[in-house]
Motif scaffolding. Sequence first.
Motif, mmCIF file in Angstrom:
data_model
loop_
_atom_site.group_PDB
_atom_site.id
_atom_site.type_symbol
_atom_site.label_atom_id
_atom_site.label_comp_id
_atom_site.label_asym_id
_atom_site.label_seq_id
_atom_site.Cartn_x
_atom_site.Cartn_y
_atom_site.Cartn_z
ATOM 1 N N HIS A 1 0.831 -1.206 0.000
ATOM 2 C CA HIS A 1 0.000 0.000 0.000
ATOM 3 C C HIS A 1 0.866 1.256 0.000
ATOM 4 O O HIS A 1 0.575 2.227 -0.727
ATOM 5 N N PHE A 2 1.938 1.261 0.788
ATOM 6 C CA PHE A 2 2.837 2.411 0.826
ATOM 7 C C PHE A 2 3.456 2.657 -0.545
ATOM 8 O O PHE A 2 3.524 3.795 -1.023
ATOM 9 N N LEU A 3 3.916 1.598 -1.189
ATOM 10 C CA LEU A 3 4.558 1.737 -2.496
ATOM 11 C C LEU A 3 3.573 2.240 -3.551
ATOM 12 O O LEU A 3 3.927 3.057 -4.408
ATOM 13 N N GLU A 4 2.339 1.762 -3.482
ATOM 14 C CA GLU A 4 1.313 2.230 -4.426
ATOM 15 C C GLU A 4 1.067 3.729 -4.266
ATOM 16 O O GLU A 4 0.931 4.465 -5.249
ATOM 17 N N ASN A 5 1.015 4.179 -3.019
ATOM 18 C CA ASN A 5 0.815 5.614 -2.764
ATOM 19 C C ASN A 5 2.015 6.428 -3.225
ATOM 20 O O ASN A 5 1.866 7.516 -3.801
ATOM 21 N N GLN A 6 3.216 5.909 -2.999
ATOM 22 C CA GLN A 6 4.421 6.655 -3.336
ATOM 23 C C GLN A 6 4.661 6.750 -4.838
ATOM 24 O O GLN A 6 5.159 7.766 -5.333
ATOM 25 N N VAL A 7 4.309 5.716 -5.597
ATOM 26 C CA VAL A 7 4.502 5.817 -7.037
ATOM 27 C C VAL A 7 3.536 6.852 -7.619
ATOM 28 O O VAL A 7 3.887 7.593 -8.541
ATOM 29 N N ARG A 8 2.342 6.921 -7.060
ATOM 30 C CA ARG A 8 1.399 7.961 -7.505
ATOM 31 C C ARG A 8 1.922 9.338 -7.128
ATOM 32 O O ARG A 8 1.821 10.286 -7.926
ATOM 33 N N HIS A 9 2.518 9.435 -5.936
ATOM 34 C CA HIS A 9 3.107 10.703 -5.494
ATOM 35 C C HIS A 9 4.241 11.124 -6.429
ATOM 36 O O HIS A 9 4.359 12.300 -6.788
ATOM 37 N N GLN A 10 5.067 10.165 -6.856
ATOM 38 C CA GLN A 10 6.184 10.474 -7.746
ATOM 39 C C GLN A 10 5.715 10.896 -9.138
ATOM 40 O O GLN A 10 6.364 11.696 -9.802
ATOM 41 N N LEU A 11 4.596 10.341 -9.565
ATOM 42 C CA LEU A 11 4.042 10.753 -10.857
ATOM 43 C C LEU A 11 3.546 12.194 -10.812
ATOM 44 O O LEU A 11 3.751 12.970 -11.753
ATOM 45 N N GLU A 12 2.917 12.555 -9.704
ATOM 46 C CA GLU A 12 2.299 13.876 -9.591
ATOM 47 C C GLU A 12 3.281 14.952 -9.167
ATOM 48 O O GLU A 12 3.158 16.113 -9.592
ATOM 49 N N THR A 13 4.255 14.574 -8.325
ATOM 50 C CA THR A 13 5.266 15.547 -7.879
ATOM 51 C C THR A 13 6.653 14.924 -7.996
ATOM 52 O O THR A 13 7.248 14.522 -6.985
ATOM 53 N N PRO A 14 7.172 14.779 -9.188
ATOM 54 C CA PRO A 14 8.467 14.119 -9.397
ATOM 55 C C PRO A 14 9.591 14.794 -8.624
ATOM 56 O O PRO A 14 9.610 16.030 -8.457
ATOM 57 N N GLY A 15 10.523 14.000 -8.133
ATOM 58 C CA GLY A 15 11.727 14.539 -7.514
ATOM 59 C C GLY A 15 11.640 14.781 -6.031
ATOM 60 O O GLY A 15 12.612 15.231 -5.421
ATOM 61 N N HIS A 16 10.494 14.478 -5.408
ATOM 62 C CA HIS A 16 10.353 14.675 -3.962
ATOM 63 C C HIS A 16 10.456 13.321 -3.265
ATOM 64 O O HIS A 16 9.535 12.507 -3.342
#
Length: 392
Positions: free
Chosen positions: A106-121
């Motif tokens: 679940h954490f990884l799923e949330n983080q990949v979406r986060h990286q798509l929307e705000t790359p580099g953070h």
Amino acid sequence: MIHKVTRPGQATELCSRVLSLRGTGGGNMVEWCLPQDIDLEGVEFKSMASGSHKIQSDFIYFRKGPFFGLACFANMPVESELERGARMKSVGILSPSYTLLYRYMHFLENQVRHQLETPGHYSHLAAFYEDKKGVLHAGPGRGSSLPPVYWLPSIHRYMYPEMKITHPAGCMSQFIKFFGEQILILWKFALLRKRILIFSPPPVGVVCYRVYCCCCLANVSLPGIGGTIPESKPFFYVNVADIESLEVEVSYVACTTEKIFEEKQELYDVYVDNQNVKTHHDHLQPLLKINSADREKYRRLNEQRQMLLYSQEIEEDYNPCEEDLFVLFFLEQNNRIFQTLLEVSASQDKTLTAEHARGMGLDPQGDRSFLMDLLEAYGIDVMLVIDNPCCP
């Protein structure tokens, strides 16, 4: 480790190591990782399955040296000529043990979406690594005295509860429904420690679970069994970059999305294309046929499943689950076979008869070839006196 990978419109991340990968015109690349002092060569392709650009999301299990990895992939359309209209990333973790990885899906799923929307953070990934880097070494694996249960030559009951965290609910039932009676064919090949390669187009996550289920078919808990036979290794997802390492393996279970593997018959013994199980070895052809004993085992398995579902309906606090039933069904079947073989090998005449075969739940004629291969593979000294119906 955590890592992140990207390809032309693509990226990935991993944690005992954590990383981030990004796609450029030259292919996938690791964008970011912790710690930074580890060899990640090839991970950019392991953590993003070939053909994944055609789907919106997926997850993938793989191996990198002594580590197991889990990565979550996502694909998002963007108005960017540089990214070719699509941004694709994976975020993942590496650990010496496979058994704890599913907890962090679940954490990884949330983080990949986060990286798509705000790359580099990467602050959330860095914090996750600092928090979990010790935990991921705590389960069974190379970092402890007990190896992962799913590749053990023998499995002990005191280790069994650990298996409950290695798969999602329904994993085994989906496996049974997908393959039907053919799980008995896979069971025989798994018990013989054959090289099993499962092909499927993306998404590959559910296929990784089939790899795990195949390994669960071959568990044995009797002492003295498996000492001379190679480990049944779950390699999970493999691609063309793994060809060199697969060439030296004598036993494994893996999956791939790359059809070219079908042509490389020297790399596998059994090839599974969707629900079609096949082998190019002439001596293994008899094992592809479902016999009466196989049908009886499949009937008993489904009967026990129905009884379990009924028990769960009338007793809300009934603990055993379908995954427990599946694993223990084959564990007990395997124990019965090897217990009989060991008793016969310790007898004075060492003669294995048709009656012994039936007592093991096998078809004396239909499983004759399987029994011969089993005796050879495990180095069990008995004399098989079951007549071959093909010979006068």
